[in-house]
Design a protein around this motif. Structure first.
Motif, PDB file in Angstrom:
ATOM      1  N   ILE A   6       0.882  -1.180   0.000  1.00 28.47           N
ATOM      2  CA  ILE A   6       0.000   0.000   0.000  1.00 28.47           C
ATOM      3  C   ILE A   6       0.914   1.222   0.000  1.00 28.47           C
ATOM      4  O   ILE A   6       1.729   1.382   0.903  1.00 28.47           O
ATOM      5  N   PHE A   7       0.802   2.063  -1.028  1.00 30.41           N
ATOM      6  CA  PHE A   7       1.613   3.278  -1.101  1.00 30.41           C
ATOM      7  C   PHE A   7       0.753   4.476  -0.692  1.00 30.41           C
ATOM      8  O   PHE A   7      -0.275   4.759  -1.310  1.00 30.41           O
ATOM      9  N   LEU A   8       1.204   5.193   0.351  1.00 32.23           N
ATOM     10  CA  LEU A   8       0.496   6.395   0.805  1.00 32.23           C
ATOM     11  C   LEU A   8       1.357   7.618   0.542  1.00 32.23           C
ATOM     12  O   LEU A   8       2.580   7.552   0.693  1.00 32.23           O
ATOM     13  N   GLY A   9       0.721   8.731   0.187  1.00 32.39           N
ATOM     14  CA  GLY A   9       1.492   9.957  -0.007  1.00 32.39           C
ATOM     15  C   GLY A   9       0.650  10.990  -0.703  1.00 32.39           C
ATOM     16  O   GLY A   9      -0.325  10.670  -1.387  1.00 32.39           O
ATOM     17  N   ALA A  10       1.067  12.255  -0.561  1.00 37.56           N
ATOM     18  CA  ALA A  10       0.320  13.368  -1.172  1.00 37.56           C
ATOM     19  C   ALA A  10       0.460  13.325  -2.692  1.00 37.56           C
ATOM     20  O   ALA A  10       1.378  12.692  -3.215  1.00 37.56           O
ATOM     21  N   PRO A  11      -0.439  14.029  -3.402  1.00 35.47           N
ATOM     22  CA  PRO A  11      -0.264  14.156  -4.850  1.00 35.47           C
ATOM     23  C   PRO A  11       1.111  14.777  -5.110  1.00 35.47           C
ATOM     24  O   PRO A  11       1.446  15.792  -4.495  1.00 35.47           O
ATOM     25  N   GLY A  12       1.914  14.146  -5.956  1.00 41.91           N
ATOM     26  CA  GLY A  12       3.243  14.681  -6.256  1.00 41.91           C
ATOM     27  C   GLY A  12       4.347  14.132  -5.366  1.00 41.91           C
ATOM     28  O   GLY A  12       5.510  14.482  -5.533  1.00 41.91           O
ATOM     29  N   SER A  13       4.011  13.252  -4.429  1.00 35.36           N
ATOM     30  CA  SER A  13       5.047  12.721  -3.530  1.00 35.36           C
ATOM     31  C   SER A  13       5.950  11.725  -4.240  1.00 35.36           C
ATOM     32  O   SER A  13       6.992  11.342  -3.722  1.00 35.36           O
ATOM     33  N   GLY A  14       5.529  11.266  -5.423  1.00 34.91           N
ATOM     34  CA  GLY A  14       6.367  10.345  -6.195  1.00 34.91           C
ATOM     35  C   GLY A  14       5.947   8.894  -6.039  1.00 34.91           C
ATOM     36  O   GLY A  14       6.588   7.999  -6.576  1.00 34.91           O
ATOM     37  N   LYS A  15       4.857   8.642  -5.331  1.00 35.84           N
ATOM     38  CA  LYS A  15       4.461   7.243  -5.107  1.00 35.84           C
ATOM     39  C   LYS A  15       4.069   6.546  -6.411  1.00 35.84           C
ATOM     40  O   LYS A  15       4.364   5.363  -6.594  1.00 35.84           O
ATOM     41  N   GLY A  16       3.450   7.295  -7.342  1.00 36.11           N
ATOM     42  CA  GLY A  16       3.064   6.709  -8.634  1.00 36.11           C
ATOM     43  C   GLY A  16       4.297   6.326  -9.453  1.00 36.11           C
ATOM     44  O   GLY A  16       4.358   5.238 -10.029  1.00 36.11           O
ATOM     45  N   THR A  17       5.291   7.205  -9.443  1.00 40.25           N
ATOM     46  CA  THR A  17       6.536   6.921 -10.173  1.00 40.25           C
ATOM     47  C   THR A  17       7.222   5.696  -9.565  1.00 40.25           C
ATOM     48  O   THR A  17       7.659   4.789 -10.278  1.00 40.25           O
ATOM     49  N   GLN A  18       7.289   5.650  -8.238  1.00 41.25           N
ATOM     50  CA  GLN A  18       7.925   4.505  -7.574  1.00 41.25           C
ATOM     51  C   GLN A  18       7.152   3.216  -7.855  1.00 41.25           C
ATOM     52  O   GLN A  18       7.760   2.161  -8.065  1.00 41.25           O
ATOM     53  N   GLU A 164      -5.032  25.853  -8.569  1.00 44.62           N
ATOM     54  CA  GLU A 164      -6.273  25.955  -7.782  1.00 44.62           C
ATOM     55  C   GLU A 164      -6.803  24.598  -7.341  1.00 44.62           C
ATOM     56  O   GLU A 164      -7.127  24.383  -6.177  1.00 44.62           O
ATOM     57  N   VAL A 165      -6.880  23.665  -8.304  1.00 44.01           N
ATOM     58  CA  VAL A 165      -7.421  22.343  -7.977  1.00 44.01           C
ATOM     59  C   VAL A 165      -6.416  21.568  -7.118  1.00 44.01           C
ATOM     60  O   VAL A 165      -6.801  20.868  -6.176  1.00 44.01           O
ATOM     61  N   ALA A 166      -5.120  21.732  -7.410  1.00 45.65           N
ATOM     62  CA  ALA A 166      -4.099  21.027  -6.624  1.00 45.65           C
ATOM     63  C   ALA A 166      -4.221  21.417  -5.153  1.00 45.65           C
ATOM     64  O   ALA A 166      -4.083  20.571  -4.257  1.00 45.65           O
ATOM     65  N   GLN A 167      -4.536  22.706  -4.888  1.00 43.48           N
ATOM     66  CA  GLN A 167      -4.652  23.124  -3.493  1.00 43.48           C
ATOM     67  C   GLN A 167      -5.833  22.447  -2.793  1.00 43.48           C
ATOM     68  O   GLN A 167      -5.738  22.069  -1.633  1.00 43.48           O
ATOM     69  N   VAL A 168      -6.937  22.270  -3.529  1.00 44.32           N
ATOM     70  CA  VAL A 168      -8.084  21.554  -2.952  1.00 44.32           C
ATOM     71  C   VAL A 168      -7.652  20.119  -2.619  1.00 44.32           C
ATOM     72  O   VAL A 168      -7.945  19.585  -1.539  1.00 44.32           O
ATOM     73  N   ARG A 169      -6.903  19.493  -3.538  1.00 43.40           N
ATOM     74  CA  ARG A 169      -6.481  18.102  -3.326  1.00 43.40           C
ATOM     75  C   ARG A 169      -5.527  17.992  -2.131  1.00 43.40           C
ATOM     76  O   ARG A 169      -5.628  17.065  -1.340  1.00 43.40           O
ATOM     77  N   PHE A 170      -4.628  18.984  -1.987  1.00 46.77           N
ATOM     78  CA  PHE A 170      -3.716  18.956  -0.834  1.00 46.77           C
ATOM     79  C   PHE A 170      -4.485  19.055   0.479  1.00 46.77           C
ATOM     80  O   PHE A 170      -4.190  18.364   1.442  1.00 46.77           O
ATOM     81  N   LYS A 171      -5.474  19.957   0.500  1.00 41.79           N
ATOM     82  CA  LYS A 171      -6.252  20.156   1.734  1.00 41.79           C
ATOM     83  C   LYS A 171      -6.949  18.856   2.108  1.00 41.79           C
ATOM     84  O   LYS A 171      -6.949  18.442   3.266  1.00 41.79           O
ATOM     85  N   LEU A 172      -7.555  18.231   1.086  1.00 44.97           N
ATOM     86  CA  LEU A 172      -8.233  16.957   1.337  1.00 44.97           C
ATOM     87  C   LEU A 172      -7.251  15.905   1.843  1.00 44.97           C
ATOM     88  O   LEU A 172      -7.550  15.136   2.752  1.00 44.97           O
ATOM     89  N   GLU A 174      -4.428  16.413   3.461  1.00 45.11           N
ATOM     90  CA  GLU A 174      -3.997  16.715   4.830  1.00 45.11           C
ATOM     91  C   GLU A 174      -5.049  16.321   5.851  1.00 45.11           C
ATOM     92  O   GLU A 174      -4.733  15.862   6.940  1.00 45.11           O
ATOM     93  N   SER A 175      -6.332  16.514   5.471  1.00 43.12           N
ATOM     94  CA  SER A 175      -7.372  16.206   6.462  1.00 43.12           C
ATOM     95  C   SER A 175      -7.633  14.706   6.562  1.00 43.12           C
ATOM     96  O   SER A 175      -8.193  14.248   7.540  1.00 43.12           O
ATOM     97  N   SER A 176      -7.227  13.940   5.558  1.00 39.62           N
ATOM     98  CA  SER A 176      -7.552  12.510   5.637  1.00 39.62           C
ATOM     99  C   SER A 176      -6.357  11.624   5.965  1.00 39.62           C
ATOM    100  O   SER A 176      -6.519  10.499   6.416  1.00 39.62           O
ATOM    101  N   ILE A 177      -5.128  12.146   5.783  1.00 36.74           N
ATOM    102  CA  ILE A 177      -3.972  11.254   5.963  1.00 36.74           C
ATOM    103  C   ILE A 177      -3.712  10.926   7.444  1.00 36.74           C
ATOM    104  O   ILE A 177      -3.319   9.806   7.772  1.00 36.74           O
ATOM    105  N   TYR A 178      -3.961  11.902   8.345  1.00 36.71           N
ATOM    106  CA  TYR A 178      -3.585  11.641   9.742  1.00 36.71           C
ATOM    107  C   TYR A 178      -4.367  10.488  10.378  1.00 36.71           C
ATOM    108  O   TYR A 178      -3.763   9.642  11.043  1.00 36.71           O
TER     109      TYR A 178
END
Ligand code: AMP
Length: 212
Positions: A6-18, A164-172, A174-178
């Motif tokens: 299971i790979f967890l990480g924010a959009p752009g963290s590189g998990k898809g590339t890995q 704009e959309v990336a910021q919405v995705r980051f907020k989501l 942050e609120s769900s990862i913890y």
């Protein structure tokens, strides 16, 4: 025997590339819920039509729909998977364990990275809408400008990677990862990696984890 991953990480963290590197080197199948959903949208399927607005706005698709899609696209009987972009919340984490992984051993790898670096990565990220290959204008550009090295289709910045959309995705995110991290981090199958490292260095760390 290698575990399911299971790979967890924010959009752009590189998990898809890995996930793509690992799947091409080892006997893993890469299952990205983002790619599966985009495929449905591109196909114009019933699910695709239902979720297209949500993807455009950076929101989250319902847990039921995502779970159905994952179930339809994986068979753990004799196969190893990397789950990328799923789970996105605690409910999905529990469903993944209870309804999909069941008795299969699995590792969770969390790709941790600072937000500033993420925004810079997303602004420079180019994605292939045909095969899902990911490039970075600065650090890993395609050999021919705007053409995918892997399948020859044209590549571009994803609409939901725009600021704009990336910021919405980051907020989501942050609120769900913890809650997900709280759920996993006490387990001995949880690993946290520094995702600001170079792609190859990080890949080396991922191999170390899966060879434990
Ligand atoms: P990704 O390619 O993982 O960044 O996902 C792109 C978009 O697909 C997300 O912004 C969500 O709208 C949707 N999505 C992907 N995975 C999930 C998931 N597990 N649960 C809900 N929505 C998802």
């Amino acid at each position: 025997m290698k575990p399911q991953l299971i790979f967890l990480g924010a959009p752009g963290s590189g998990k898809g590339t890995q996930a793509k590197i690992l799947a091409s080197k080892f006997d893993y199948n890469h299952i990205s819920t983002g790619d599966l959903l985009r495929l449905e949208v591109n196909r114009g399927s019933e699910v695709g039509i239902e979720v297209s607005k949500i993807l455009k706005e950076g929101g989250l698709v319902s847990d039921d729909k995502v779970l159905q899609l994952v179930k339809k696209n994986c068979d753990l009987t004799n196969n190893k998977y990397i789950f990328d972009g799923f789970p996105r919340n605690l409910n999905q984490a529990i469903a993944l364990e209870e309804k999909i992984l069941k008795d299969n051993p699995f590792y969770i790898i969390y790709f941790h990275i600072d937000m500033d670096l993420l925004l810079d990565r997303l602004e420079n990220r180019l994605s292939c809408s045909s095969c899902g290959m990911i490039f970075n204008k600065k650090t890993s550009p395609p050999k021919v400008e705007r053409i995918c090295d892997n399948c020859g289709s044209s590549i571009d910045i994803r609409n939901d990677d725009k600021k704009e959309v990336a910021q919405v995705r980051f907020k989501l995110f942050e609120s769900s990862i913890y809650p997900i991290l709280d759920y996993y981090k006490q387990k001995d199958n949880f690993f946290r990696l520094d995702a600001s490292e170079d792609i190859e260095v990080l890949a080396g760390k991922v191999y170390e984890v899966i060879n434990k």
